[in-house]
Design a protein around this motif. Sequence first.
Motif, PDB file in Angstrom:
ATOM      1  N   GLU A   1       0.879  -1.162   0.000  1.00 26.78           N
ATOM      2  CA  GLU A   1       0.000   0.000   0.000  1.00 26.78           C
ATOM      3  C   GLU A   1       0.921   1.217   0.000  1.00 26.78           C
TER       4      GLU A   1
ATOM      5  N   ILE B   1       0.994  -5.591   2.611  1.00 25.96           N
ATOM      6  CA  ILE B   1      -0.431  -5.936   2.601  1.00 25.96           C
ATOM      7  C   ILE B   1      -0.604  -7.407   2.250  1.00 25.96           C
TER       8      ILE B   1
ATOM      9  N   ASN C   1      -5.173  -5.844   2.616  1.00 25.23           N
ATOM     10  CA  ASN C   1      -5.200  -5.290   3.973  1.00 25.23           C
ATOM     11  C   ASN C   1      -3.793  -5.250   4.550  1.00 25.23           C
ATOM     12  N   ARG C   2      -3.528  -4.235   5.355  1.00 26.70           N
ATOM     13  CA  ARG C   2      -2.208  -4.114   5.976  1.00 26.70           C
ATOM     14  C   ARG C   2      -1.958  -5.293   6.906  1.00 26.70           C
TER      15      ARG C   2
ATOM     16  N   LYS D   1      -2.570   1.240  11.583  1.00 25.74           N
ATOM     17  CA  LYS D   1      -3.969   1.598  11.378  1.00 25.74           C
ATOM     18  C   LYS D   1      -4.215   1.682   9.875  1.00 25.74           C
ATOM     19  N   ASN D   2      -5.483   1.650   9.496  1.00 25.91           N
ATOM     20  CA  ASN D   2      -5.770   1.842   8.083  1.00 25.91           C
ATOM     21  C   ASN D   2      -5.660   3.307   7.725  1.00 25.91           C
TER      22      ASN D   2
ATOM     23  N   CYS E   1      -3.223   7.744  -0.989  1.00 29.17           N
ATOM     24  CA  CYS E   1      -2.980   6.336  -0.664  1.00 29.17           C
ATOM     25  C   CYS E   1      -3.435   5.512  -1.855  1.00 29.17           C
TER      26      CYS E   1
ATOM     27  N   ASN F   1      -3.724   1.637  -3.470  1.00 31.82           N
ATOM     28  CA  ASN F   1      -3.690   0.222  -3.165  1.00 31.82           C
ATOM     29  C   ASN F   1      -4.086  -0.541  -4.423  1.00 31.82           C
TER      30      ASN F   1
END
Lengths: 335, 481
Positions: free
Chosen positions: A168, A183, A188-189, A195-196, A317, A319
Amino acid sequence: MFKQPNLLFRLTAIIAAVLLCFSSFTRSNKASGISDDLKKTDRMSARKNLTNPAIDSITIPLKRAGRLFLIEAIIDDEAGNLIFDTGATGLVLNKSYFRNHTVVDQQSSNGITGSVEKVENINIEQIKVSDLLFKNISANLANLGHIENRRGIKVLGLFGFDLIRDYEIIINSKNNQLTLHCIDKKGNRTGLISKNFNASYSQKIETLNNIVFIKGNIGGKTLRFCFDTGAETNAVSNLANKHVLNTIAINRKTDLHGAGSAKSEVLFGVMNDFTLGNTRLNNMETIVTNLEHLNEAYGMHIDGMLGYNFVTKGILCINFKKKLLGVSFPKTSEL
Amino acid sequence: MKVLIKYILFLSIVFLMAGCRTQYNPNDTCRVENGRIIFQLNLHWNDSQKMEIAHRFDLDSALIARVYKELKNITFNSIEWKVEKINPDLVELSKPVDNNAIPYLNPNDIFMLDESWLKAEGEQERESASYGVNQFNSSHIVSFKDDIATFFLPGQQNVQKIYLAGTFNNWNTMQTAMQKTDSGWVVSVKLLPGKYLYKYIIDGKWSLDPNNILKQKDSQSNVNSVLFRYNYHFDIKGYQNARKAIVAGSFNNWNSNELKMVRTADGWTLPIYLREGTHAYKFIIDDQWMTDPANSVKRPDGKGNSNSFLGIGDSHLFQLKGFTSAKEVVLTGNFNAWNTGELFMEKTTDGWQLPYILAAGNYEYKFIVDGKWITDPDNPFTSGSGDLTNSVLIFKPSYTFTLNKYSNARKIIITGSFSNWNPDGYRMLKKDGTWTFPLYLKPGKYTYKFIVDDQWILDPNNKLWETNEYGTNNSVLWIAP
């Protein structure tokens, strides 16, 4: 308004598409046409490129040369700056410093003036960027001396999303840093405490050949922009809808001269009506010119480019796994 | 009735004139509408306003002149321009938006803005400072010994890595790693006198020096810490009972509040960075202006007072042997804008001489002996040819171009971006079969070629070269800071 490609071009495109489908099918049995999924199976987990596998994110300091962002790298034995250029489809290296590498592949591409230009490919043993290490990487060679001469910086090459798309990616132009988070397959991290990203706006993006395409609105029309940190200014196609062009205040015009009598008109002004979701971005400088060559090069019709001026509007950001762009805007007054 | 008409006429002229004055806004001149680019021109604009519009929008001034003269459609350079008068004051000039593609638009390249636009947006770099004094809010943050500066960043015990990056290491983010100590992080770098910008990179994040008060914003709103490496100190003995002592000079525009001296055991002092060159100055002791009692160099200021003078940098001794019977010899060159009435040389037993303070650089000069211009007979380095030959002084060269082939060539010129590719540029000197030419080059990139008896060649000993936009190859040289 968008000019249709001629028959020969279409035919070539169809043949190319078929060949690509075939080659990816034989490699992965998961053919899905010309899409980013092609390369997915070729990629290993992103974490293997971290020199310290215990960490879940790294921050790379970005340097500035006017409106360009630079990333420091060591490529084989050569240390220097790469321009962070998300408009580049892969790693591009400056011929001045890498001409002694063996050319492994040579493709012909249609040059802009109609001439055929040769694009040379080389393999480099390794490239180190901050705490990232990539081995056995293919790169295009290009003459980038004119960037050095005009901007007074040593440029080893151009660095796009190609090598970092499995993370990400957070671009914080205010603090001049690029942060990469590991990720999982779903995007998802993986870090326990990470945190997102706190986005004040997000949109689904299209991606192709490591390029991100963002939708924005001007004059009530939705337009597709290529996200290009290697563009010193935003750009809008002069073939865009008249309602779009009517909203742009023109401050300057110049004629750019190419080889022979080739000449192109470039207008420079401000987009007065650019919105991303519900957020209106003010003072969006833009040029207005013909961008058709980029359509062909990217294999995607674009109405414009979002460059330097856009990057400074907030924290971005990106992704690739979720195909999501998130933007954290500062207070409205600071836009 | 006639009076009324005259009055109305007068009023409308006044109205019109006021109108045209308020209607000059170059930003409102151009728009794109329905595929046409339209310029709205006011018929009352003066020549300089028309010229600015022509320049700003890359329009031929001959086209603009014809619009104002003919007020009808014009074909100019095979473009059909529509000219439409929309009211007594305004005319609209339009043509379809040009659809030609930019000749060099390519995804594997950078999309660069025209330099003239960047300059118009005020994005050019600032000039280097002519003086400076550090301001730290704690002692020992940066300490100097000889050429070495030691940076200290207190605390930060929980971070992994800290790098120092600045103008002294070309903002290199991975080169200057700091060492962790009990009380903080330290690193030493070599610094020559000058002004430097820097930041710490703490685990990848750029950080200002928290203990340095001096900061500077660049054209892109980035803020950096500022450090000066001193090369001079003002000293004055005595005046122990004074409340304050200040230095003011040509370098800070004679600001009488800024540069406060510090009390010492036997007087006052102020360490400072001053740019190379000659500076005028005075001390202000308790509001009383005075010249420097310890400096004998004083010159009148043209207003009945005098100032002290100091020179920073090294002086070069210009010498001309012989010509002992001449009445006067004047030195002139590009270092004094070829002024012919300023630098009168001093007579010695066997010729003439003049010491002159110069910054490192490449200079051209000549002597004027009783009105006759001559090159320096003892200096083999020249530039130009024929009557336009000048002597060349390379003061503190930073690079020497060398060519160890072509020992039979008649003439070899070194030319490049440093000399605007002048083909009559610097003529190389042959010694023991090797051609050389030393030059002072500031840090940065240079492209160059040798001209061997009129044939342009790349440097055979330099593997770095590039192809320029015209398809020819040039050798590439980088001078490190």
